[in-house]
Design an enzyme around this catalytic site. Structure first.
Site, mmCIF file in Angstrom:
data_model
loop_
_atom_site.group_PDB
_atom_site.id
_atom_site.type_symbol
_atom_site.label_atom_id
_atom_site.label_comp_id
_atom_site.label_asym_id
_atom_site.label_seq_id
_atom_site.Cartn_x
_atom_site.Cartn_y
_atom_site.Cartn_z
ATOM 1 N N ASP A 43 -25.340 44.300 -2.912
ATOM 2 C CA ASP A 43 -25.220 45.585 -3.590
ATOM 3 C C ASP A 43 -26.589 46.051 -4.084
ATOM 4 O OD1 ASP A 43 -23.704 47.771 -5.058
ATOM 5 O OD2 ASP A 43 -24.806 46.803 -6.693
ATOM 6 N N TYR A 48 -32.590 51.447 -8.235
ATOM 7 C CA TYR A 48 -33.204 50.135 -8.452
ATOM 8 C C TYR A 48 -34.625 50.123 -7.886
ATOM 9 C CZ TYR A 48 -28.324 48.714 -9.227
ATOM 10 O OH TYR A 48 -27.023 48.611 -9.667
ATOM 11 N N LYS A 75 -25.521 53.365 -3.694
ATOM 12 C CA LYS A 75 -24.947 54.319 -4.635
ATOM 13 C C LYS A 75 -25.548 55.706 -4.457
ATOM 14 C CE LYS A 75 -24.348 50.427 -7.748
ATOM 15 N NZ LYS A 75 -25.218 49.461 -7.046
ATOM 16 N N SER A 231 -25.219 41.323 -19.771
ATOM 17 C CA SER A 231 -26.663 41.554 -19.953
ATOM 18 C C SER A 231 -27.434 40.292 -20.301
ATOM 19 C CB SER A 231 -26.944 42.635 -21.004
ATOM 20 O OG SER A 231 -26.430 43.873 -20.613
ATOM 21 N N LEU A 234 -24.212 35.687 -21.951
ATOM 22 C CA LEU A 234 -23.333 34.637 -21.435
ATOM 23 C C LEU A 234 -24.047 33.734 -20.430
ATOM 24 C CD1 LEU A 234 -19.981 36.606 -21.069
ATOM 25 C CD2 LEU A 234 -20.553 34.851 -22.764
ATOM 26 N N ALA A 235 -25.317 33.991 -20.198
ATOM 27 C CA ALA A 235 -26.143 33.066 -19.418
ATOM 28 C C ALA A 235 -27.005 32.219 -20.348
ATOM 29 C CB ALA A 235 -27.030 33.821 -18.436
#
Length: 336
Positions: A43, A48, A75, A231, A234-235
């Site tokens: 993706d 980007y 996109k 973001s 959770l890492a």
């Protein structure tokens, strides 16, 4: 959709130099590592790196995948305009450190979508694009301007996307967004094949469960989950002392407390926080793929390991018992 996505996909924001510069060699290396590991869904977006991500992904896959077997999504909705003369391209612009002399401007009109599609084909060096998402439509991105931009999209951009799909130029169309409300709003006005939902179905946010996911199930809409780490928090977790980010900014106190409780359960059951974060959304039947961002080969290897890590069912039961997950959320089954 007429195809299935790989359980683990490749989020290509990092190779567009998100927050920091990545060399061409490193960008090619990470795409190669993903391909060699069996990842077949990639993706990207014009935004980007202002075309940089699409160019790099296209160059790498031209070598790795000359038969164009990979499934590519990109996109529409952000037009690339030339930067002002004298702009320092070594400094971050809209979070990207890109050598491309452009900046992105929202444009959901019919003509902009058609031009964006053609430009993406050239940058990606592909004869077709599999999935075309409308990028960041909604109040989360546009606030009070949403109603006007949404009408422009329905009258123009969405019409263009449907023409591209119905004419066979793309296989599927959808939204690539950070909010639930606009997905439901869009489904009240038209049909979609797939939604890329970032940050809204994770260990910290289960807001789509009540209405969006049942609606997608009834309408045959598949989900791709981005932002499974919310973001980054959770890492990294919050126990290590490392700087943590939530929803693109500093985490509020209640999120820090919640992540700390999840980390404590992970420690009790010998579970990696990143593994729980990636595996949780994949348990829902409307979710086809999860796409963490990858900028280094080590991140590919880590994501693969996290998706395959054995997590005991007792961990998930404890998450529900401690009200860290709702009782109606589908939970991963123990891997055999």
């Amino acid at each position: 959709m007429t195809f299935s996505l790989s359980r683990l996909g490749f989020g290509a924001g990092g190779i567009g130099n998100l927050y920091r510069a990545v060399s061409d060699a490193d960008a090619e290396a990470v795409v190669t590592a993903a391909w060699d590991a069996g990842i077949r869904y990639f993706d990207t977006a014009p935004h980007y790196g202002f075309g940089h991500s699409e160019k790099r992904l296209g160059a790498a896959l031209a070598k790795l995948d000359p038969e164009q077997r990979a499934i590519i999504s990109t996109k529409i909705g952000r037009r690339l305009d030339p930067v002002a003369p004298g702009t320092d391209l070594t400094q971050p612009r809209q979070a990207f450190v890109s050598p491309e002399p452009y900046e992105s401007v929202f444009d959901y009109s019919y003509d902009a979508v058609m031009r964006s599609y053609e430009s993406s084909l050239k940058r990606l060096q592909r004869t077709r694009i599999d999935i075309l998402y409308a990028h960041d439509i909604g109040s989360f991105a546009h606030g009070a301007q949403h109603a006007s931009l949404f009408r422009t999209f329905l009258d123009g951009g969405y019409r263009a996307m449907r023409e591209l799909r119905d004419g066979g130029a793309v296989s599927a169309i959808g939204l690539g967004v950070n909010e639930v409300a606009v997905c439901e709003e869009m489904l009240a006005h038209g049909d979609l094949d797939v939604i890329l939902l970032a940050g809204r179905y994770s260990l910290l946010d289960q807001s789509p469960l009540a209405s969006l996911f049942p609606l997608c199930d009834a309408r045959g809409v598949k989900l791709v989950i981005g932002g499974a780490y919310n973001s980054g928090i959770l890492a990294t977790g919050v126990r290590s002392g490392r700087v943590a980010h939530f929803d693109y900014g500093p985490p509020p106190a209640e999120i820090v407390e919640r992540v700390g409780r999840i980390e404590d359960l992970c420690a009790r059951f010998g579970v990696s926080l990143r593994a729980a974060a990636l595996q949780f959304p994949l348990a829902h039947p409307v979710v086809d793929s999860v796409i963490p961002g990858m900028a280094r080969p080590s991140q590919v290897a880590d994501a693969l390991a996290m998706v395959e890590e054995e997590i005991p069912e007792a961990f998930w039961a404890a998450m529900v018992a401690e009200a860290l997950l709702p009782a109606d959320a589908p939970l991963p089954a123990a891997q055999s």
